[in-house]
Motif scaffolding. Structure first.
Motif: not given
Length: 365
Positions: A303-313, A267-278
Motif C-alpha cells: 500500500a506504500m509508495s516507492i518514496a515511502e518504502r525508501r524511508q524504511l530501514p 531477509t528484508t521482511l524479516a528485518s522489518i519484522h524485527l524492526e532492525l535499524p540496519r
C-alpha cells in the motif's frame, strides 16, 4: 519426481566457456546451523581457499571460504545489485548498461579471487542468462575481460544448489518441507523429504517470475493506496497462475509442514519484522517468523509508495521498487503451502556451491 542432492554434474571451474547451454526466534539447532554451512569429512585439514560466484538477475554475489573442523570459515565476501535482467522481458536481451554493471562487479570478484589465492572456484549465472538471446555472448565477454568462466546453469541445478546451501536451517520435524528461492527473474520451489541426512528432492518447479520480472509487469507506481493494492493483486494473480503446476501436486493431508525461504525478499521482511535499524545477518539467518506476520508486512508495503518504502530501514533505494513484487510471490507461496511459520535463510546457492566443491575435493584426496 525424486532427485538426490548428491547427483550433480562436476563442473570444471574457471575454464573458458564453450557453448554454455540455456537451460519468533531460532531454536538451538538453528543457532548451531548458523556456525557452519557445510561439514567436511572427518579429519580433513585442507586449508585451501574455495570460491563461489552467483550472478543472478538482480545481484552479483561472491563468497570465499576455507574448510574448518565444524564447517567452513568465510574469508571474503562481496555483493552488489547489478540488475542484469533489467528490461529483459521487453527486449529479450541483456542491455549494454546491465552488461557494464555486471562486468564492473565481476572485475572486483576477480581481484578478490586473486588476492585470496583461490585454488578452486565455480561461477554460475541463472535466469537472466538463460533467457537472454545474447546470454552466451555476455558469458564470453565476461571471460575475456575478467577471466571468470560463468556456467549458465539450469533451473533444476539452481534449485538443487539453493537447497544444498540452506537446508540445515529447516525447523526440526517429520513432515514435508518446501524450500523456496525468490530470485530476480524466477522463483524456485522445492519439496523435500528430510528423513535422511541429506534432503531428497521430491518435486520442484521454477516459475518465470522474480522480483525484477514481476516488477516490470506493472510499469507504473500508482498514486493512491487503493490503486497500489489493485496492482499488487494483479501481480499475485500472475504468480498464482504460474504456481498452479506444482500446487496441484503438493500433498494436501500432510501434518507438520515446514517452510524455508532464501532470498532478499524474506531477509528484508524479516528485518522489518524485527524492526532492525540496519541489516544484521546474525539476527536474520536462521530466524523463524510467524507466517501471518510476514503477510501483514507484505500488505503494508504493497500500500506504500516507492518514496515511502525508501524511508524504511533495510529497504532503501535499491529495494524500494522491487520488494513489493517479492511480497506478492511470498504470499502466493504461503497460499499453496500454509505453514504456520517461515524459516529465513541468508544463505543459498553460493553455500551450496562451496559445499559441493569441498566435498568433491575431499573425495579426490
Amino acid at each position: 519426481m525424486s532427485t538426490a542432492l548428491a547427483q550433480r554434474s562436476s563442473p570444471t571451474p574457471q575454464t573458458p566457456p564453450a557453448g554454455s547451454a540455456k537451460g519468533g526466534g531460532a531454536p538451538a539447532a538453528h543457532q548451531m546451523a548458523k556456525a557452519a554451512a557445510v561439514r567436511p569429512r572427518a579429519g580433513w585439514q585442507n586449508r585451501k581457499s574455495y570460491a563461489a560466484i552467483d550472478l543472478g538477475t538482480n545481484n552479483c554475489r561472491l563468497l570465499i571460504a576455507r574448510p574448518s573442523a565444524d564447517g567452513f570459515v568465510v574469508v571474503d565476501a562481496f555483493s552488489r545489485i547489478v540488475r542484469l535482467g533489467e528490461g529483459l522481458a521487453g527486449t529479450g536481451r541483456i542491455s549494454d548498461a546491465a552488461i557494464e554493471r555486471a562486468i564492473a562487479a565481476l572485475t572486483i570478484c576477480a581481484e578478490k579471487l586473486k588476492r585470496r589465492h583461490v585454488t578452486l572456484a565455480r561461477s554460475v549465472a541463472t535466469e537472466a542468462c538463460r533467457r537472454a538471446s545474447n546470454g552466451n555472448d555476455f558469458i564470453e565477454r565476461v571471460y575475456r575481460e575478467t577471466g571468470i568462466a560463468l556456467d549458465i546453469i539450469t533451473a533444476q541445478e539452481e534449485a538443487r544448489l539453493a537447497v544444498l546451501g540452506c537446508h540445515a536451517l529447516l525447523e526440526p520435524g517429520d513432515g514435508p518441507a518446501l524450500i523456496f528461492d525468490i530470485g530476480g527473474g524466477s522463483t524456485e520451489l522445492v519439496l523435500v523429504d528430510t528423513s535422511t541426512e541429506t534432503p531428497r528432492i521430491l518435486d520442484w518447479q521454477s516459475a518465470p517470475w522474480g522480483v525484477v520480472s514481476l516488477t516490470e509487469s506493472e510499469i507504473f507506481d500508482p498514486e493512491s493506496p487503493s490503486e497500489r493494492l489493485l496492482a499488487y493483486d494483479r501481480m499475485r494473480t500472475r504468480v498464482k497462475d504460474a504456481f498452479q503446476a506444482l500446487a496441484s501436486r503438493l500433498p494436501r493431508d500432510a501434518d507438520d509442514i515446514r517452510l524455508l525461504g532464501t532470498s532478499g525478499t524474506v531477509t528484508t521482511l524479516a528485518s522489518i519484522h524485527l524492526e532492525l535499524p540496519r541489516y544484521d545477518r546474525q539476527a536474520i539467518d536462521g530466524l523463524i517468523v510467524p507466517a501471518e506476520a510476514m503477510r501483514g508486512i507484505s500488505s503494508r508495503l504493497a500500500a506504500m509508495s516507492i518514496a515511502e518504502r525508501r524511508q524504511l530501514p533495510c529497504i532503501g533505494n535499491e529495494r524500494a521498487d522491487l520488494v513489493v513484487a517479492g511480497c506478492a510471490i511470498l504470499e502466493c507461496i504461503l497460499d499453496i503451502w500454509p505453514a504456520k511459520s517461515l524459516g529465513v535463510a541468508d544463505r543459498g546457492i553460493r553455500e551450496g556451491i562451496l559445499r559441493g566443491l569441498m566435498d568433491r575435493d575431499g573425495s579426490a584426496r
